[in-house]
Design a protein around this motif. Sequence first.
Motif, PDB file in Angstrom:
ATOM      1  N   GLU A 166      88.196 145.892  57.110  1.00  0.00           N
ATOM      2  CA  GLU A 166      88.409 144.503  57.502  1.00  0.00           C
ATOM      3  C   GLU A 166      87.706 143.465  56.633  1.00  0.00           C
ATOM      4  O   GLU A 166      88.159 142.323  56.571  1.00  0.00           O
ATOM      5  CB  GLU A 166      87.968 144.297  58.958  1.00  0.00           C
ATOM      6  CG  GLU A 166      88.782 145.110  59.945  1.00  0.00           C
ATOM      7  CD  GLU A 166      88.358 144.876  61.376  1.00  0.00           C
ATOM      8  OE1 GLU A 166      87.962 143.739  61.711  1.00  0.00           O
ATOM      9  OE2 GLU A 166      88.423 145.834  62.169  1.00  0.00           O
ATOM     10  N   LYS A 167      86.613 143.811  55.979  1.00  0.00           N
ATOM     11  CA  LYS A 167      85.810 142.785  55.310  1.00  0.00           C
ATOM     12  C   LYS A 167      85.742 142.901  53.795  1.00  0.00           C
ATOM     13  O   LYS A 167      85.640 141.900  53.103  1.00  0.00           O
ATOM     14  CB  LYS A 167      84.378 142.768  55.880  1.00  0.00           C
ATOM     15  CG  LYS A 167      84.319 142.379  57.343  1.00  0.00           C
ATOM     16  CD  LYS A 167      84.831 140.981  57.533  1.00  0.00           C
ATOM     17  CE  LYS A 167      84.839 140.553  58.972  1.00  0.00           C
ATOM     18  NZ  LYS A 167      85.504 139.270  59.166  1.00  0.00           N
ATOM     19  N   VAL A 168      85.757 144.098  53.264  1.00  0.00           N
ATOM     20  CA  VAL A 168      85.646 144.294  51.819  1.00  0.00           C
ATOM     21  C   VAL A 168      87.044 144.575  51.281  1.00  0.00           C
ATOM     22  O   VAL A 168      87.677 145.555  51.682  1.00  0.00           O
ATOM     23  CB  VAL A 168      84.688 145.444  51.475  1.00  0.00           C
ATOM     24  CG1 VAL A 168      84.587 145.620  49.973  1.00  0.00           C
ATOM     25  CG2 VAL A 168      83.312 145.200  52.086  1.00  0.00           C
ATOM     26  N   SER A 169      87.518 143.744  50.389  1.00  0.00           N
ATOM     27  CA  SER A 169      88.877 143.903  49.881  1.00  0.00           C
ATOM     28  C   SER A 169      88.939 144.997  48.812  1.00  0.00           C
ATOM     29  O   SER A 169      87.939 145.317  48.156  1.00  0.00           O
ATOM     30  CB  SER A 169      89.370 142.588  49.278  1.00  0.00           C
ATOM     31  OG  SER A 169      88.714 142.332  48.044  1.00  0.00           O
ATOM     32  N   LEU A 170      90.131 145.537  48.637  1.00  0.00           N
ATOM     33  CA  LEU A 170      90.356 146.520  47.587  1.00  0.00           C
ATOM     34  C   LEU A 170      90.068 145.903  46.223  1.00  0.00           C
ATOM     35  O   LEU A 170      89.501 146.557  45.348  1.00  0.00           O
ATOM     36  CB  LEU A 170      91.794 147.041  47.664  1.00  0.00           C
ATOM     37  CG  LEU A 170      92.170 148.123  46.668  1.00  0.00           C
ATOM     38  CD1 LEU A 170      91.252 149.331  46.791  1.00  0.00           C
ATOM     39  CD2 LEU A 170      93.618 148.534  46.849  1.00  0.00           C
TER      40      LEU A 170
END
Length: 176
Positions: free
Chosen positions: A71-75
């Motif tokens: 939910e918080k760290v993008s790819l």
Amino acid sequence: LFQMHDNYGQVDGYIKYLLNDIVKNVSQLIIVCNGEMSEQGLEDLKKYSDSVYIRENKGFDAKAFQYLLLEKVSLEELKTYDELLIFNDTFYGPFYPLKIVFDKMTTMDCDFWGLTEHYDFTKYPHHIQSYFLTIRKSLFLADSFFEYWRTIPEEISEFDSLVMNYEVRFTQFFEN
């Protein structure tokens, strides 16, 4: 990624000691707290990171890391890292600078590593303990990495369930 919980919302001295060493070895630190934090606790954590998340105290560190990774760290953000360190507040130390460990491990050919392996088969199968895991880009950019995090059981409320469904499963899933 660092996860912590404190019944009083405080950041104990041993955590500050740990984070002081960690920030010397990472390009970014993201913190997630299970449960409420006091104003002073939050202020203490913001000395180490601009990214501090507070979430309900459910599911131990497994669900906290799942929350961050799904939910918080993008790819796109993950793609900028060489390694992903996930660790929690049950880690006391370091007893010597972690740079020594990180430098040594750069010579090892592996997709993930930790500081200790559990070998007492009387209760749990062999696994790398989850209080300190380092995952290389070769693994954390793989679809299977996110499959693992998406398939952690919804309810983890007992320690034995945590060990079996997170720690043991992590090692077995990625060794396979």
